[in-house]
Motif scaffolding. Structure first.
Motif, PDB file in Angstrom:
ATOM      1  N   LEU A   1      -4.750   3.828   9.546  1.00  0.00           N
ATOM      2  CA  LEU A   1      -4.566   2.376   9.662  1.00  0.00           C
ATOM      3  C   LEU A   1      -3.355   2.040  10.526  1.00  0.00           C
ATOM      4  N   ASP A   2      -2.285   2.818  10.392  1.00  0.00           N
ATOM      5  CA  ASP A   2      -1.109   2.572  11.229  1.00  0.00           C
ATOM      6  C   ASP A   2      -1.421   2.789  12.706  1.00  0.00           C
ATOM      7  N   GLU A   3      -2.323   3.727  13.002  1.00  0.00           N
ATOM      8  CA  GLU A   3      -2.725   3.980  14.390  1.00  0.00           C
ATOM      9  C   GLU A   3      -3.856   3.050  14.833  1.00  0.00           C
ATOM     10  N   GLU A   4      -4.361   2.235  13.908  1.00  0.00           N
ATOM     11  CA  GLU A   4      -5.448   1.290  14.157  1.00  0.00           C
ATOM     12  C   GLU A   4      -6.708   1.984  14.676  1.00  0.00           C
ATOM     13  N   ASP A   5      -6.984   3.165  14.115  1.00  0.00           N
ATOM     14  CA  ASP A   5      -8.190   3.924  14.448  1.00  0.00           C
ATOM     15  C   ASP A   5      -9.254   3.566  13.414  1.00  0.00           C
ATOM     16  N   HIS A   6     -10.176   2.694  13.795  1.00  0.00           N
ATOM     17  CA  HIS A   6     -11.154   2.141  12.854  1.00  0.00           C
ATOM     18  C   HIS A   6     -12.075   3.214  12.280  1.00  0.00           C
ATOM     19  N   ASP A   7     -12.617   4.089  13.120  1.00  0.00           N
ATOM     20  CA  ASP A   7     -13.567   5.104  12.636  1.00  0.00           C
ATOM     21  C   ASP A   7     -12.890   6.086  11.683  1.00  0.00           C
ATOM     22  N   ARG A   8     -11.723   6.562  12.069  1.00  0.00           N
ATOM     23  CA  ARG A   8     -10.987   7.504  11.211  1.00  0.00           C
ATOM     24  C   ARG A   8     -10.555   6.833   9.904  1.00  0.00           C
ATOM     25  N   ALA A   9     -10.149   5.583   9.972  1.00  0.00           N
ATOM     26  CA  ALA A   9      -9.741   4.845   8.770  1.00  0.00           C
ATOM     27  C   ALA A   9     -10.925   4.646   7.836  1.00  0.00           C
ATOM     28  N   ARG A  10     -12.085   4.315   8.390  1.00  0.00           N
ATOM     29  CA  ARG A  10     -13.286   4.103   7.570  1.00  0.00           C
ATOM     30  C   ARG A  10     -13.689   5.409   6.869  1.00  0.00           C
ATOM     31  N   GLU A  11     -13.655   6.513   7.608  1.00  0.00           N
ATOM     32  CA  GLU A  11     -14.025   7.811   7.034  1.00  0.00           C
ATOM     33  C   GLU A  11     -13.027   8.221   5.935  1.00  0.00           C
ATOM     34  N   ALA A  12     -11.744   8.053   6.210  1.00  0.00           N
ATOM     35  CA  ALA A  12     -10.731   8.414   5.223  1.00  0.00           C
ATOM     36  C   ALA A  12     -10.805   7.497   3.996  1.00  0.00           C
ATOM     37  N   MET A  13     -11.132   6.243   4.215  1.00  0.00           N
ATOM     38  CA  MET A  13     -11.270   5.291   3.104  1.00  0.00           C
ATOM     39  C   MET A  13     -12.456   5.681   2.214  1.00  0.00           C
ATOM     40  N   GLN A  14     -13.537   6.132   2.812  1.00  0.00           N
ATOM     41  CA  GLN A  14     -14.680   6.584   2.019  1.00  0.00           C
ATOM     42  C   GLN A  14     -14.313   7.803   1.193  1.00  0.00           C
TER      43      GLN A  14
ATOM     44  N   ALA B   1       0.832  -1.207   0.000  1.00  0.00           N
ATOM     45  CA  ALA B   1       0.000   0.000   0.000  1.00  0.00           C
ATOM     46  C   ALA B   1       0.865   1.255   0.000  1.00  0.00           C
ATOM     47  N   TYR B   2       1.917   1.267   0.779  1.00  0.00           N
ATOM     48  CA  TYR B   2       2.804   2.434   0.826  1.00  0.00           C
ATOM     49  C   TYR B   2       3.553   2.627  -0.497  1.00  0.00           C
ATOM     50  N   ARG B   3       3.953   1.539  -1.126  1.00  0.00           N
ATOM     51  CA  ARG B   3       4.666   1.665  -2.413  1.00  0.00           C
ATOM     52  C   ARG B   3       3.768   2.255  -3.494  1.00  0.00           C
ATOM     53  N   ILE B   4       2.518   1.823  -3.535  1.00  0.00           N
ATOM     54  CA  ILE B   4       1.609   2.382  -4.535  1.00  0.00           C
ATOM     55  C   ILE B   4       1.307   3.839  -4.209  1.00  0.00           C
ATOM     56  N   ALA B   5       1.134   4.162  -2.939  1.00  0.00           N
ATOM     57  CA  ALA B   5       0.825   5.541  -2.541  1.00  0.00           C
ATOM     58  C   ALA B   5       1.981   6.491  -2.846  1.00  0.00           C
TER      59      ALA B   5
ATOM     60  N   ARG C   1      -3.730   9.987   4.533  1.00  0.00           N
ATOM     61  CA  ARG C   1      -4.637  10.032   5.689  1.00  0.00           C
ATOM     62  C   ARG C   1      -5.120   8.631   6.057  1.00  0.00           C
ATOM     63  N   VAL C   2      -5.486   7.847   5.037  1.00  0.00           N
ATOM     64  CA  VAL C   2      -5.970   6.487   5.304  1.00  0.00           C
ATOM     65  C   VAL C   2      -4.858   5.647   5.922  1.00  0.00           C
ATOM     66  N   LEU C   3      -3.675   5.716   5.351  1.00  0.00           N
ATOM     67  CA  LEU C   3      -2.567   4.906   5.854  1.00  0.00           C
ATOM     68  C   LEU C   3      -2.169   5.302   7.273  1.00  0.00           C
ATOM     69  N   ALA C   4      -2.217   6.608   7.561  1.00  0.00           N
ATOM     70  CA  ALA C   4      -1.901   7.056   8.924  1.00  0.00           C
ATOM     71  C   ALA C   4      -2.939   6.521   9.912  1.00  0.00           C
TER      72      ALA C   4
END
Length: 166
Positions: free
Chosen positions: A139-152, A115-119, A134-137
């Motif tokens: 995910l690295d912090e394992e913040d599910h809500d923030r990751a879901r929002e950034a992924m959307q 994921a980091y190589r493609i980004a 934002r999504v990778l950060a």
């Protein structure tokens, strides 16, 4: 039938214009003075058209090539964005597995690296790159809500990029 490349299109249109100008020159010469004048007018019209086509060929081909390259770049960036979305989604699935023993640590590290190589690709649009960061950060912090929002947000941006390039 051979494919219609830009070079072939320019060549065929140049031949058509040259033939047309030679014919028009011959007709005008025949109306004004007879067979000698018709031949000279046809030769002059054909040569002038051929010279014009030769001089315009380089400019036409430059425009064709620039347009082709721009389309290639848009398609490449769009494809890379979709690949980034898949890579980040795989990393998200590794960070938040559906079962406790679903993903090994090595597999999670491999998905993260991918994921980091493609980004990090230079051909990605800057907005997509920022959203991926934002999504990778998250995910690295394992913040599910923030990751879901950034992924959307990333998914919507990739979708809008695809719509804009069509």
């Amino acid at each position: 039938m051979r494919s219609q490349t830009p070079a072939r299109a320019v060549l065929l249109s140049s031949i058509a214009v040259t033939g047309l100008m030679a014919s028009v020159g011959g007709l005008i010469g025949a109306l004004l003075g007879g067979p000698g004048t018709a031949g000279l007018s046809a030769l002059t019209g054909g040569c002038a058209a051929a010279l014009g086509a030769f001089l315009a060929r380089r400019r036409s081909m430059a425009k064709f090539n620039a347009t082709h390259q721009a389309a290639h770049d848009r398609g490449f960036a769009e494809g890379l964005s979709h690949g980034l979305l898949v890579g980040v989604a795989q990393y998200e699935a590794a960070v938040f597995p559906s079962s406790p023993d679903g993903v090994t640590a090595e597999e999670r590290a491999a998905r993260r690296t991918y994921a980091y190589r493609i980004a990090a690709q230079d051909a990605l649009p800057e907005a997509i790159r920022r959203l991926a960061a934002r999504v990778l950060a998250a995910l690295d912090e394992e913040d599910h809500d923030r990751a879901r929002e950034a992924m959307q947000e990333l998914s919507l941006a990739v979708r809008e990029q695809g719509k804009a390039s069509r």
